[in-house]
Scaffold this motif. Structure first.
Motif, short mmCIF file in Angstrom:
data_model
loop_
_atom_site.label_atom_id
_atom_site.label_comp_id
_atom_site.label_asym_id
_atom_site.label_seq_id
_atom_site.Cartn_x
_atom_site.Cartn_y
_atom_site.Cartn_z
N ARG A 1 1.19 -1.18 0.40
CA ARG A 1 -0.04 -0.57 -0.21
C ARG A 1 0.53 1.37 0.01
O ARG A 1 0.38 1.88 -0.35
CB ARG A 1 -1.53 0.46 1.24
N ASN B 1 -5.08 6.19 0.23
CA ASN B 1 -6.11 5.40 0.49
C ASN B 1 -6.51 4.52 -0.50
O ASN B 1 -7.53 3.95 -0.43
CB ASN B 1 -6.47 6.22 1.52
N ARG C 1 -7.25 1.74 -2.19
CA ARG C 1 -7.89 -0.20 -2.57
C ARG C 1 -7.43 -0.93 -2.95
O ARG C 1 -7.09 -1.23 -4.42
CB ARG C 1 -8.61 -0.05 -1.82
N TRP D 1 -3.72 -1.58 -7.29
CA TRP D 1 -4.65 -0.49 -6.21
C TRP D 1 -4.90 0.15 -6.85
O TRP D 1 -5.38 0.74 -8.53
CB TRP D 1 -3.36 -0.27 -5.69
#
Length: 246
Positions: free
Chosen positions: A188, A221, A223, A229
């Motif tokens: 991430r 952020n 996901r 992603w």
């Protein structure tokens, strides 16, 4: 990297920049590009294919570094781009490392007058490909291009699906790497870093004069999605939905 080579080198004193295309450097670069990439180390003396001692290579000037990259382009067909050249050590103990990237454009050929050949690495040696090897590499190149086109078309169809293009204009852009940099899934944090850098590049090239879809996604952020992603669209209000990123 697929292969490596160590060799001594005394900078421009033994291999003038203008003479690099006539040395073994292009042949070794082409051989490594044909073998999945590799590393050339200048500044190591060898005996019987084994490193025996370090040798100072002298100063690597910017002009000579440009000549190394130029030789990989002008003396090889198709050219080998994206050489990474690293200076190591201090004065009296300097070395140079040249990283040759993997390539999907093989076979890379070396021309000598009216003749050409395709070099390839065989353990610590550079040898010449046989006809069947050259044929196989050409077949692999064409197959890769066909698969890349199919993958790009599939990504585009997926991105365009469900867009109300009959009511408003959409700009749809997709990209697919020809040579994946990593087999491991991005973390991430890695995905967040990519999105942040992409936003900076968009502003560098386009400035603040227009609308930037990347400003309307949640870059901090991302996901997880299917082998990707996803930066979620944040342009949901009536005043901003028109500029959203799908």
């Amino acid at each position: 990297m697929g292969s490596w080579r160590q060799t001594t080198w005394t900078g421009s004193r033994s291999s003038p920049a203008k003479g690099l295309p006539q040395t073994d450097f292009p042949k070794d670069v082409a051989a490594m590009a044909n073998s999945g990439g590799g590393v050339i180390v200048f500044g190591v003396r060898e005996s019987q294919k084994a490193a025996t001692e370090r040798v100072d290579v002298g100063e690597l000037t910017e002009a000579y570094e440009r000549s190394l990259r130029s030789a990989a382009i002008t003396a090889i067909t198709p050219p080998v781009f994206r050489l990474n050249v690293h200076r190591l050590g201090d004065e009296g103990n300097r070395a140079v490392v040249v990283e040759v990237p993997a390539s999907v454009d093989g076979p890379h050929l070396i021309y000598k007058n009216d003749y050409f050949a395709a070099p390839v690495r065989n353990d610590s040696d550079t040898v010449w490909m046989k006809e069947r090897q050259i044929e196989a590499m050409y077949r692999a190149r064409f197959e890769e291009r066909r698969h890349a086109t199919e993958a790009l078309d599939s990504l585009y169809d997926e991105a365009a699906a469900g867009r109300d293009s009959d009511k408003r204009a959409w700009l749809i852009a997709v990209a697919h790497p020809r040579i994946p940099r990593s087999r491991d899934r991005l973390t991430r944090e890695d995905a967040r870093s990519v999105l942040t850098k992409t936003m900076g590049l968009a502003l560098t090239y386009a400035g603040r004069a227009g609308i930037h879809p990347l400003e309307n996604v949640d870059r901090n952020n991302p996901r997880p999605g299917l082998r990707r992603w996803v930066a979620v669209n944040t342009a949901t209000g009536e005043r901003s939905v028109w500029r959203r990123r799908g």
